[in-house]
Design a protein around this motif. Structure first.
Motif, PDB file in Angstrom:
ATOM      1  N   MET A 234       0.807  -1.218   0.000  1.00  0.00           N
ATOM      2  CA  MET A 234       0.000   0.000   0.000  1.00  0.00           C
ATOM      3  C   MET A 234       0.843   1.271   0.000  1.00  0.00           C
ATOM      4  N   ILE A 235       2.097   1.188   0.449  1.00  0.00           N
ATOM      5  CA  ILE A 235       2.989   2.347   0.408  1.00  0.00           C
ATOM      6  C   ILE A 235       4.103   2.051  -0.588  1.00  0.00           C
ATOM      7  N   GLY A 236       4.017   2.707  -1.733  1.00  0.00           N
ATOM      8  CA  GLY A 236       5.002   2.552  -2.793  1.00  0.00           C
ATOM      9  C   GLY A 236       5.519   3.901  -3.252  1.00  0.00           C
ATOM     10  N   ALA A 237       6.115   3.929  -4.423  1.00  0.00           N
ATOM     11  CA  ALA A 237       6.722   5.164  -4.932  1.00  0.00           C
ATOM     12  C   ALA A 237       5.739   6.325  -5.025  1.00  0.00           C
ATOM     13  N   PRO A 238       4.502   6.134  -5.522  1.00  0.00           N
ATOM     14  CA  PRO A 238       3.577   7.285  -5.593  1.00  0.00           C
ATOM     15  C   PRO A 238       3.222   7.835  -4.218  1.00  0.00           C
ATOM     16  N   GLN A 239       3.034   6.953  -3.250  1.00  0.00           N
ATOM     17  CA  GLN A 239       2.677   7.408  -1.896  1.00  0.00           C
ATOM     18  C   GLN A 239       3.855   8.140  -1.246  1.00  0.00           C
ATOM     19  N   ILE A 240       5.056   7.630  -1.446  1.00  0.00           N
ATOM     20  CA  ILE A 240       6.240   8.285  -0.874  1.00  0.00           C
ATOM     21  C   ILE A 240       6.444   9.656  -1.505  1.00  0.00           C
ATOM     22  N   ALA A 241       6.214   9.745  -2.795  1.00  0.00           N
ATOM     23  CA  ALA A 241       6.359  11.032  -3.488  1.00  0.00           C
ATOM     24  C   ALA A 241       5.356  12.061  -2.981  1.00  0.00           C
ATOM     25  N   ALA A 242       4.219  11.597  -2.464  1.00  0.00           N
ATOM     26  CA  ALA A 242       3.191  12.512  -1.946  1.00  0.00           C
ATOM     27  C   ALA A 242       3.542  13.069  -0.574  1.00  0.00           C
ATOM     28  N   LEU A 257       3.782  -4.561   3.558  1.00  0.00           N
ATOM     29  CA  LEU A 257       3.035  -3.301   3.430  1.00  0.00           C
ATOM     30  C   LEU A 257       3.747  -2.277   2.568  1.00  0.00           C
ATOM     31  N   LEU A 258       5.060  -2.439   2.362  1.00  0.00           N
ATOM     32  CA  LEU A 258       5.887  -1.336   1.878  1.00  0.00           C
ATOM     33  C   LEU A 258       6.792  -1.774   0.739  1.00  0.00           C
ATOM     34  N   ASP A 259       7.016  -0.880  -0.212  1.00  0.00           N
ATOM     35  CA  ASP A 259       7.988  -1.078  -1.285  1.00  0.00           C
ATOM     36  C   ASP A 259       9.337  -0.536  -0.802  1.00  0.00           C
ATOM     37  N   TYR A 260      10.232  -1.410  -0.396  1.00  0.00           N
ATOM     38  CA  TYR A 260      11.500  -0.991   0.203  1.00  0.00           C
ATOM     39  C   TYR A 260      12.439  -0.381  -0.827  1.00  0.00           C
ATOM     40  N   ASP A 265      15.170   4.457  -3.047  1.00  0.00           N
ATOM     41  CA  ASP A 265      15.240   5.445  -4.133  1.00  0.00           C
ATOM     42  C   ASP A 265      14.974   6.851  -3.594  1.00  0.00           C
ATOM     43  N   ALA A 266      13.972   6.983  -2.716  1.00  0.00           N
ATOM     44  CA  ALA A 266      13.606   8.303  -2.206  1.00  0.00           C
ATOM     45  C   ALA A 266      14.680   8.863  -1.281  1.00  0.00           C
ATOM     46  N   ILE A 267      15.371   8.002  -0.533  1.00  0.00           N
ATOM     47  CA  ILE A 267      16.478   8.474   0.305  1.00  0.00           C
ATOM     48  C   ILE A 267      17.658   8.876  -0.568  1.00  0.00           C
ATOM     49  N   ASP A 268      18.000   8.028  -1.528  1.00  0.00           N
ATOM     50  CA  ASP A 268      19.126   8.343  -2.429  1.00  0.00           C
ATOM     51  C   ASP A 268      18.865   9.623  -3.209  1.00  0.00           C
ATOM     52  N   GLY A 269      17.595   9.857  -3.569  1.00  0.00           N
ATOM     53  CA  GLY A 269      17.249  11.053  -4.326  1.00  0.00           C
ATOM     54  C   GLY A 269      17.055  12.290  -3.471  1.00  0.00           C
ATOM     55  N   GLY A 270      17.118  12.140  -2.154  1.00  0.00           N
ATOM     56  CA  GLY A 270      17.004  13.289  -1.261  1.00  0.00           C
ATOM     57  C   GLY A 270      15.595  13.648  -0.839  1.00  0.00           C
ATOM     58  N   HIS A 271      14.591  12.890  -1.285  1.00  0.00           N
ATOM     59  CA  HIS A 271      13.226  13.232  -0.907  1.00  0.00           C
ATOM     60  C   HIS A 271      12.919  12.828   0.539  1.00  0.00           C
ATOM     61  N   LEU A 272      13.435  11.663   0.962  1.00  0.00           N
ATOM     62  CA  LEU A 272      13.262  11.231   2.340  1.00  0.00           C
ATOM     63  C   LEU A 272      14.523  11.498   3.147  1.00  0.00           C
ATOM     64  N   PHE A 273      14.344  11.871   4.407  1.00  0.00           N
ATOM     65  CA  PHE A 273      15.463  12.077   5.323  1.00  0.00           C
ATOM     66  C   PHE A 273      16.023  10.747   5.801  1.00  0.00           C
ATOM     67  N   GLY A 274      15.129   9.794   6.046  1.00  0.00           N
ATOM     68  CA  GLY A 274      15.581   8.506   6.543  1.00  0.00           C
ATOM     69  C   GLY A 274      14.427   7.545   6.706  1.00  0.00           C
ATOM     70  N   ALA A 275      14.759   6.361   7.252  1.00  0.00           N
ATOM     71  CA  ALA A 275      13.760   5.325   7.465  1.00  0.00           C
ATOM     72  C   ALA A 275      14.254   4.399   8.568  1.00  0.00           C
ATOM     73  N   GLY A 288      23.691  -8.132   0.153  1.00  0.00           N
ATOM     74  CA  GLY A 288      23.585  -7.302  -1.042  1.00  0.00           C
ATOM     75  C   GLY A 288      22.325  -6.479  -1.116  1.00  0.00           C
ATOM     76  N   SER A 289      21.419  -6.619  -0.160  1.00  0.00           N
ATOM     77  CA  SER A 289      20.207  -5.804  -0.154  1.00  0.00           C
ATOM     78  C   SER A 289      20.569  -4.328  -0.045  1.00  0.00           C
ATOM     79  N   ARG A 290      19.828  -3.490  -0.755  1.00  0.00           N
ATOM     80  CA  ARG A 290      20.049  -2.041  -0.703  1.00  0.00           C
ATOM     81  C   ARG A 290      19.834  -1.492   0.700  1.00  0.00           C
ATOM     82  N   LEU A 291      19.018  -2.171   1.483  1.00  0.00           N
ATOM     83  CA  LEU A 291      18.760  -1.702   2.852  1.00  0.00           C
ATOM     84  C   LEU A 291      20.029  -1.676   3.691  1.00  0.00           C
ATOM     85  N   LEU A 292      20.984  -2.518   3.366  1.00  0.00           N
ATOM     86  CA  LEU A 292      22.208  -2.620   4.149  1.00  0.00           C
ATOM     87  C   LEU A 292      23.218  -1.536   3.804  1.00  0.00           C
ATOM     88  N   SER A 293      22.983  -0.830   2.714  1.00  0.00           N
ATOM     89  CA  SER A 293      23.967   0.163   2.284  1.00  0.00           C
ATOM     90  C   SER A 293      23.399   1.561   2.065  1.00  0.00           C
TER      91      SER A 293
END
Length: 335
Positions: A234-242, A257-260, A265-275, A288-293
């Protein structure tokens, strides 16, 4: 007449907790046998047709010989186990849902099943609050810098500092047992709390809003919904962008529930501060998961509900239903 009870605990919900709780409710007439499962020292998994189980069918069948009641958190209550245990009449599962029990087989064989909803609500709510603070104030990252011998005073730059909870708007997706406790704690800290939950009609501490409004207004979003076909992803790229720029997402509920990747992507792009996350699409997290780096992501290994009170609560809730079962009364928490 003596009733035989199998306490099939593990290294979290201990057999002594189960036995002591039942004896407090039913002081006489019970005979206990014990089986200690390997979880969490060995991860749970799928056993035959049930999920999130610990131990083997053969192990449980042997332990259940002659037992009328089985109290457990992780044992695999499969069709084969139930069919091989003709005296079994009650299964008590010390967790929120009976994913490790075949409910259809239990019903067919006249075996009642109860569980322990809400047992970890307090622990999960407190962990959620800790994760919000950790992400907002960069506590894990600055700790790691110090232990590596680096004094990073540049974290004091305006663009690097986080928010205070007092005066911030924080949105909760889900207002059940855990979400309601989180809302109460955040309100006590001076946050303005929004809740989106179609099943909640009133709240003493939060403003009830649509998901779209919650996304648009919240500086922090924390997830507390159950996984259903409607809530999966239910929480993906469009919801995060909002969300407002510089926001934070926290998930201590369920990974589905979430598109990790969208969060990374939103953290790397500067839209989100963190998670901050305690649950994941795949557990353990793959190498190798992106969450680890990805910078600014705080992780814990599905420990939000891990407190001594949670284990004691699970035992106490099951013990109350054991007493009801023996008195011939309806169960308080039937599965």
């Amino acid at each position: 007449m003596t009733t035989r009870v199998l306490a099939a605990g593990d290294h979290f919900v201990l057999n002594r907790l189960l036995i002591d709780a039942v004896r407090e409710q039913v002081p006489e007439g019970l005979e206990f046998t014990e089986l200690t499962l390997d979880w969490p020292l060995v991860p749970f998994g799928r056993v035959a047709e049930v999920d999130e189980a610990s131990g083997t069918e053969d192990q449980l069948i042997e332990a259940l010989d002659g037992a009328e009641i089985c109290l457990t958190q992780m044992a695999p209550l499969t069709r084969r186990v139930i069919e091989a245990s003709p005296r079994l009449r009650l299964i008590g599962i010390g967790r929120g849902g009976p994913v490790n029990a075949n409910l259809k087989a239990a019903a067919e064989h006249g075996v009642a099943v109860c569980c322990a909803p809400g047992r970890n609500a307090g622990a999960t709510a407190e962990h959620t609050l800790g994760m919000i603070l950790a992400a907002a104030r960069r506590i894990p990252q600055t700790h790691a810098e110090l232990t590596a011998g680096r004094w990073r005073s540049d974290y004091y730059r305006y663009d690097e500092v986080g928010i205070e909870l007092r005066g911030s708007t924080i949105g909760l997706v889900g207002g059940g047992a855990v979400g309601n406790r989180v809302a109460e704690m955040l309100a006590a800290l001076g946050a303005h709390v929004l809740v989106h939950d179609p099943y909640v009609t009133e709240s003493a501490v939060a403003e009830l809003v649509s998901l779209d409004e919650l996304l648009a207004r919240s500086q922090v979003i924390t997830l507390h919904a159950r996984v259903t076909p409607e809530t999966t992803g239910m929480i993906g790229a469009p919801q995060i962008a909002a969300m407002p720029a510089g926001g934070i997402i926290v998930n201590c509920a369920r990974g589905a529930l979430l598109d990790y990747d969208a969060v990374c992507d939103a953290i790397d792009g500067g839209h989100l501060f963190g998670a901050a996350f305690d649950v994941f699409p795949e557990e353990p997290i793959p190498a190798g998961s992106r969450l680890l780096s990805t910078p600014g992501v705080t992780l814990t290994p599905h420990l939000a509900g891990a407190s001594r009170q949670t284990a004691a609560n699970a035992a106490a809730i099951l013990a109350e239903d054991v007493a009801r079962h023996l008195r011939g009364e309806p169960l308080a928490h039937p599965a």
